[in-house]
Design an enzyme around this catalytic site. Sequence first.
Site, PDB file in Angstrom:
ATOM      1  N   ALA A  66       0.865  -1.178   0.000  1.00 48.08           N
ATOM      2  CA  ALA A  66       0.000   0.000   0.000  1.00 48.08           C
ATOM      3  C   ALA A  66       0.907   1.235   0.000  1.00 48.08           C
ATOM      4  CB  ALA A  66      -0.881  -0.014   1.237  1.00 48.08           C
ATOM      5  N   GLY A 109       0.529  -5.104   0.786  1.00 48.24           N
ATOM      6  CA  GLY A 109      -0.628  -5.164  -0.110  1.00 48.24           C
ATOM      7  C   GLY A 109      -0.285  -5.785  -1.455  1.00 48.24           C
ATOM      8  N   GLU A 112      -0.624  -9.338  -0.916  1.00 51.07           N
ATOM      9  CA  GLU A 112      -2.054  -9.627  -0.702  1.00 51.07           C
ATOM     10  C   GLU A 112      -2.830  -9.613  -2.020  1.00 51.07           C
ATOM     11  OE1 GLU A 112      -2.047  -6.588   2.409  1.00 51.07           O
ATOM     12  OE2 GLU A 112      -3.066  -8.017   3.714  1.00 51.07           O
ATOM     13  N   GLU A 132       4.291  -5.297   7.237  1.00 48.86           N
ATOM     14  CA  GLU A 132       3.522  -4.250   7.925  1.00 48.86           C
ATOM     15  C   GLU A 132       3.934  -4.077   9.380  1.00 48.86           C
ATOM     16  OE1 GLU A 132       2.279  -6.607   5.959  1.00 48.86           O
ATOM     17  OE2 GLU A 132       0.733  -5.775   4.638  1.00 48.86           O
TER      18      GLU A 132
HETATM   19  N1  CO8 Z   1       4.626   3.250  -0.448  1.00 46.03           N
HETATM   20  C1  CO8 Z   1       5.073   4.415  -0.969  1.00 46.03           C
HETATM   21  N2  CO8 Z   1       6.269   4.552  -1.563  1.00 46.03           N
HETATM   22  C2  CO8 Z   1       7.066   3.467  -1.658  1.00 46.03           C
HETATM   23  C3  CO8 Z   1       6.667   2.217  -1.147  1.00 46.03           C
HETATM   24  C4  CO8 Z   1       5.381   2.121  -0.510  1.00 46.03           C
HETATM   25  N3  CO8 Z   1       4.895   0.956  -0.034  1.00 46.03           N
HETATM   26  N4  CO8 Z   1       7.647   1.327  -1.370  1.00 46.03           N
HETATM   27  C5  CO8 Z   1       8.622   1.984  -2.015  1.00 46.03           C
HETATM   28  N5  CO8 Z   1       8.283   3.271  -2.199  1.00 46.03           N
HETATM   29  C6  CO8 Z   1       9.072   4.340  -2.835  1.00 46.03           C
HETATM   30  C7  CO8 Z   1      10.228   4.775  -1.950  1.00 46.03           C
HETATM   31  O1  CO8 Z   1       9.778   5.713  -0.999  1.00 46.03           O
HETATM   32  C8  CO8 Z   1      11.153   5.362  -2.970  1.00 46.03           C
HETATM   33  O2  CO8 Z   1      10.686   6.656  -3.331  1.00 46.03           O
HETATM   34  P1  CO8 Z   1      11.742   7.881  -3.509  1.00 46.03           P
HETATM   35  O3  CO8 Z   1      12.644   7.445  -4.630  1.00 46.03           O
HETATM   36  O4  CO8 Z   1      10.872   9.049  -3.834  1.00 46.03           O
HETATM   37  O5  CO8 Z   1      12.474   7.985  -2.209  1.00 46.03           O
HETATM   38  C9  CO8 Z   1      10.966   4.464  -4.196  1.00 46.03           C
HETATM   39  O6  CO8 Z   1       9.699   3.814  -4.000  1.00 46.03           O
HETATM   40  C10 CO8 Z   1      12.036   3.411  -4.317  1.00 46.03           C
HETATM   41  O7  CO8 Z   1      12.109   2.703  -3.098  1.00 46.03           O
HETATM   42  P2  CO8 Z   1      13.482   2.485  -2.289  1.00 46.03           P
HETATM   43  O8  CO8 Z   1      14.436   3.592  -2.566  1.00 46.03           O
HETATM   44  O9  CO8 Z   1      13.135   2.211  -0.866  1.00 46.03           O
HETATM   45  O10 CO8 Z   1      14.000   1.145  -3.012  1.00 46.03           O
HETATM   46  P3  CO8 Z   1      14.960   0.023  -2.381  1.00 46.03           P
HETATM   47  O11 CO8 Z   1      15.314  -0.867  -3.539  1.00 46.03           O
HETATM   48  O12 CO8 Z   1      16.055   0.633  -1.580  1.00 46.03           O
HETATM   49  O13 CO8 Z   1      14.031  -0.778  -1.349  1.00 46.03           O
HETATM   50  C11 CO8 Z   1      12.003  -1.919  -0.637  1.00 46.03           C
HETATM   51  C12 CO8 Z   1      12.922  -1.537  -1.824  1.00 46.03           C
HETATM   52  C13 CO8 Z   1      12.732  -2.892   0.285  1.00 46.03           C
HETATM   53  C14 CO8 Z   1      10.784  -2.614  -1.241  1.00 46.03           C
HETATM   54  C15 CO8 Z   1      11.601  -0.653   0.151  1.00 46.03           C
HETATM   55  O14 CO8 Z   1      11.136   0.320  -0.776  1.00 46.03           O
HETATM   56  C16 CO8 Z   1      10.500  -0.898   1.173  1.00 46.03           C
HETATM   57  O15 CO8 Z   1      10.743  -1.435   2.228  1.00 46.03           O
HETATM   58  N6  CO8 Z   1       9.246  -0.466   0.851  1.00 46.03           N
HETATM   59  C17 CO8 Z   1       8.115  -0.555   1.748  1.00 46.03           C
HETATM   60  C18 CO8 Z   1       7.583  -1.979   1.822  1.00 46.03           C
HETATM   61  C19 CO8 Z   1       6.434  -2.062   2.800  1.00 46.03           C
HETATM   62  O16 CO8 Z   1       6.579  -1.819   3.994  1.00 46.03           O
HETATM   63  N7  CO8 Z   1       5.261  -2.439   2.305  1.00 46.03           N
HETATM   64  C20 CO8 Z   1       4.073  -2.600   3.134  1.00 46.03           C
HETATM   65  C21 CO8 Z   1       3.226  -1.389   3.049  1.00 46.03           C
HETATM   66  S1  CO8 Z   1       1.811  -1.493   4.117  1.00 46.03           S
HETATM   67  C22 CO8 Z   1       0.727  -2.474   3.301  1.00 46.03           C
HETATM   68  O17 CO8 Z   1       0.847  -2.761   2.155  1.00 46.03           O
HETATM   69  C23 CO8 Z   1      -0.432  -3.045   4.110  1.00 46.03           C
HETATM   70  C24 CO8 Z   1      -1.752  -2.581   3.686  1.00 46.03           C
HETATM   71  C25 CO8 Z   1      -2.626  -2.708   4.876  1.00 46.03           C
HETATM   72  C26 CO8 Z   1      -2.306  -1.642   5.861  1.00 46.03           C
HETATM   73  C27 CO8 Z   1      -3.423  -1.482   6.811  1.00 46.03           C
HETATM   74  C28 CO8 Z   1      -3.372  -0.105   7.451  1.00 46.03           C
HETATM   75  C29 CO8 Z   1      -4.637   0.290   8.157  1.00 46.03           C
END
Ligand code: CO8
Length: 258
Positions: A66, A109, A112, A132
């Site tokens: 997400a 997500g 999922e 998460e």
């Molecule tokens: N949301 C928004 N932006 C994101 C996300 C995300 N999930 N993932 C990556 N990005 C963005 C980064 O911020 C970055 O943007 P910018 O270049 O502007 O800084 C760009 O994508 C590239 O990412 P990275 O530089 O971090 O790339 P890396 O290769 O270094 O790392 C990873 C890749 C490991 C995938 C890392 O990006 C990461 O950990 N991302 C987040 C993963 C995560 O935690 N996902 C779970 C999200 S929560 C969810 O999905 C649950 C839904 C239900 C929630 C319920 C709430 C009520």
Amino acid sequence: MAEYETILTETDGAVGIVTLNRPKALNALSAQLVDELVDALGAFDADPAIGCMIITGSEKAFAAGADITEMATKSFWDAFGDDFLAKWDRVGTMRKPVIAAVQGFALGGGCEIAMMCDFIIAADTAKFGQPEINLGVIPGVGGTQRLTRAIGKAKAMDMVLTGRMMSAEEAERSGLVSRVVPAAELMDEAKKAAATIASRSLPSVLAGKESVNRAFETTLSEGCRFERRIFHGLFATDDQKEGMAAFVEKRKPSFRNR
Ligand code: CO8
């Protein structure tokens, strides 16, 4: 098809393909993206020329979850009042089969959404995870439920509580994905599987999908009863007559989806 900003759509014969396309955010699933995804799948589902769908992403990410920036400041009422994430469930309600073709990250997500598809074909580069817990929440669109049904309690607990990622190889061994292929062959493999499904009789494809899905919702005896009734019902189709006649006559069947 409507104009979309966060996904690409195309058809390949009777296969409808949706490519998640927010490359700068690793295909993070914004509200707009989920709206567009559900809309595009719904249009393919309703299109008589389409027999199977594929959802895919980019080489680096199927989807990294997400959109965290979008939800970071939400209050309880923002989430509960708007029934945040409810729309996502519609990915899992398509009647025609949907295959997830995953390379790179399928996290949160993203994992999922892949699990809402009927099966997952993974590139050897795929990484699955429910991270998460690192954000102070838990999965919100079925991660604790579908992952547990797919890979069992021990591994699901490990994934959900540590937030660790699982390789494609471990995912196949654990039953999360149906096949792992070299990344360069991913789309060919997914398209071949989808085209095979689309070439079958649609009534039996819909029935097979619905019947397998019953296994997750009911007891064994009720599930078997459901299956048997649908099996009987398929003898009312022209395609059952054609399929069995073609076998007896040693020729290929020509299904008419009725
Ligand atoms: N949301 C928004 N932006 C994101 C996300 C995300 N999930 N993932 C990556 N990005 C963005 C980064 O911020 C970055 O943007 P910018 O270049 O502007 O800084 C760009 O994508 C590239 O990412 P990275 O530089 O971090 O790339 P890396 O290769 O270094 O790392 C990873 C890749 C490991 C995938 C890392 O990006 C990461 O950990 N991302 C987040 C993963 C995560 O935690 N996902 C779970 C999200 S929560 C969810 O999905 C649950 C839904 C239900 C929630 C319920 C709430 C009520």
